[in-house]
Design a protein around this motif. Structure first.
Motif, mmCIF file in Angstrom:
data_model
loop_
_atom_site.group_PDB
_atom_site.id
_atom_site.type_symbol
_atom_site.label_atom_id
_atom_site.label_comp_id
_atom_site.label_asym_id
_atom_site.label_seq_id
_atom_site.Cartn_x
_atom_site.Cartn_y
_atom_site.Cartn_z
ATOM 1 N N HIS A 49 2.654 69.763 88.235
ATOM 2 C CA HIS A 49 3.450 70.915 87.830
ATOM 3 C C HIS A 49 2.717 71.693 86.745
ATOM 4 O O HIS A 49 1.948 71.128 85.956
ATOM 5 N N ASP A 71 8.019 75.904 87.085
ATOM 6 C CA ASP A 71 6.940 76.575 87.824
ATOM 7 C C ASP A 71 7.412 77.050 89.188
ATOM 8 O O ASP A 71 6.614 77.508 90.006
ATOM 9 N N THR A 72 8.703 76.925 89.454
ATOM 10 C CA THR A 72 9.442 77.373 90.649
ATOM 11 C C THR A 72 9.307 76.415 91.836
ATOM 12 O O THR A 72 9.883 76.667 92.887
ATOM 13 N N THR A 73 8.599 75.305 91.677
ATOM 14 C CA THR A 73 8.409 74.388 92.796
ATOM 15 C C THR A 73 9.182 73.086 92.613
ATOM 16 O O THR A 73 9.600 72.726 91.517
ATOM 17 N N ARG A 75 8.469 69.050 93.769
ATOM 18 C CA ARG A 75 7.444 68.161 94.297
ATOM 19 C C ARG A 75 8.070 66.840 94.701
ATOM 20 O O ARG A 75 8.943 66.317 93.992
ATOM 21 N N THR A 87 4.696 69.654 98.366
ATOM 22 C CA THR A 87 5.255 70.613 97.417
ATOM 23 C C THR A 87 6.181 71.557 98.171
ATOM 24 O O THR A 87 5.796 72.119 99.199
ATOM 25 N N GLU A 89 8.042 74.943 98.282
ATOM 26 C CA GLU A 89 7.965 76.261 97.679
ATOM 27 C C GLU A 89 8.934 77.212 98.365
ATOM 28 O O GLU A 89 9.132 77.144 99.569
ATOM 29 N N HIS A 91 11.643 78.879 95.983
ATOM 30 C CA HIS A 91 12.367 79.464 94.859
ATOM 31 C C HIS A 91 11.472 80.478 94.152
ATOM 32 O O HIS A 91 10.246 80.319 94.093
ATOM 33 N N THR A 92 12.097 81.505 93.595
ATOM 34 C CA THR A 92 11.345 82.557 92.914
ATOM 35 C C THR A 92 11.537 82.531 91.400
ATOM 36 O O THR A 92 11.081 83.427 90.693
#
Length: 337
Positions: A49, A71-73, A75, A87, A89, A91-92
């Motif tokens: 992250h 960090d919007t991710t 994991r 990961t 991905e 989300h914004t």
């Protein structure tokens, strides 16, 4: 929302401790750490992250660990090897909360992008995006049967979603400030929500009807927790107190006083005999849930304690702090008195 000054610099969010599995902690140093729950030794550090880790959760079978970050991710990690599985991905904005479904097949995530997302934990594919909140989604929780998902938001509402089709079944309105925590009762019939409007509200999970409003705190209410038998509800507040409520009639059973600053987290032991609390005063406190007496004060943290969680066998208590550490405490001798 007003936050403690230290919260801008350091944060450890949720701690989840399955029996005989490692303890996971998320920190603002951008790592996830796995700890041996028996020895307290660091097993490994999971790096990847690029911003604060806000939330961690272990799957029901203990094989996968999910971490949500600013960090919007999200994991997904293999607990046995520490390897990154994938990961997620989509989300914004920062991910504030993650939760596995009871069968472990789905992962829910709540984000500052105002959405809830459901992910397939086997493939990592996005199953659907649940849109409707108009502010950060601060908390997500599955019902015990996995059919409903509750979400609490800083738009002052709670939403109930059908996990199967992603439809918003209803929006629960009544709070007048941000909703910081949602949790289902053990039988799934009630949903409790804690808010910065200083109240706790109990809702009928099937109909969305407000069952009652619990008033008495003089500052915002965050963490709420049902006792294992569902008869008591504990609420913590920045007014430095913990309140225990009778779920059946909504009456205040007792107020636990002893913390010298705001209380940030509460958790019942699996047998319901003890209640643990952590707060801004850097201490962890253990209370007799029946009498309300303070059993012991656990000192060692050097900054606010933001999260407490019992292991399923009740022998260990984990505490996460703004001092960037997670501590494990032996509890069994006290709970067996």
């Amino acid at each position: 929302e007003s936050l403690h000054p230290a919260a801008a610099d350091t944060a450890i969010s949720e701690v989840v401790v399955p029996a005989e599995k490692p303890l996971a902690s998320g920190s603002d140093d951008t790592t996830v750490r796995l700890w041996d729950a028996a020895t307290g030794q660091l097993v490994r550090t999971l790096a990847g992250h690029t911003h604060w880790v806000r939330s961690v959760a272990l799957a029901p079978d203990g094989q996968l660990l999910a971490s949500g970050s600013d960090d919007t991710t999200i994991r997904l990690w293999d607990v046995a090897t520490g390897q990154l599985v994938r990961t997620l991905e989509g989300h914004t904005a920062g991910v504030k909360s993650v939760a596995f479904s009871p069968d472990g097949r789905l992962l829910a995530s709540g984000s500052a992008d105002k959405t809830v997302r459901l992910w397939n934990t086997t493939t990592g594919e996005l199953v659907r995006t649940l849109a409707g909140h108009t502010h950060w989604v601060r908390s997500v929780a599955f019902a015990p049967d996995g059919r409903l998902l509750g979400s609490g938001s800083w738009d002052d509402t709670v939403r109930l979603w059908d996990v199967q089709n992603g439809q918003c079944l209803r929006t629960l309105e009544g709070h007048t400030r941000s909703v910081d925590s949602v949790t289902f009762s053990p039988d799934g019939r009630l949903l409790a929500s804690g808010s910065w409007d200083k109240t706790v509200r109990l809702w009928d999970a099937a109909t969305g009807r407000l069952v009652r409003t619990l008033e008495g705190h003089t500052a915002g209410v965050g963490s709420v927790a049902f006792s294992p038998d569902g008869r008591l509800l504990a609420s913590r507040s920045d007014d430095t107190t913990i309140r225990l409520w009778d779920v059946q009639n909504g009456q205040l059973v007792r107020t636990l006083e002893g913390h010298t600053a705001g209380v940030k987290s509460v958790a019942f032991s699996p047998d319901g005999r003890l209640l643990a609390s952590g707060g801004w005063d850097t201490t962890v406190r253990l209370w007799d849930a029946t009498t309300g007496q303070l059993v012991r004060t656990l000192k060692g943290h050097t900054d606010s304690v933001f999260s407490v969680a019992f292991s399923p066998d009740g022998r260990l208590l984990a505490s996460g702090s703004l001092d960037n550490t997670v501590r494990l405490w032996g509890i069994a001798p006290w709970s067996q008195r």
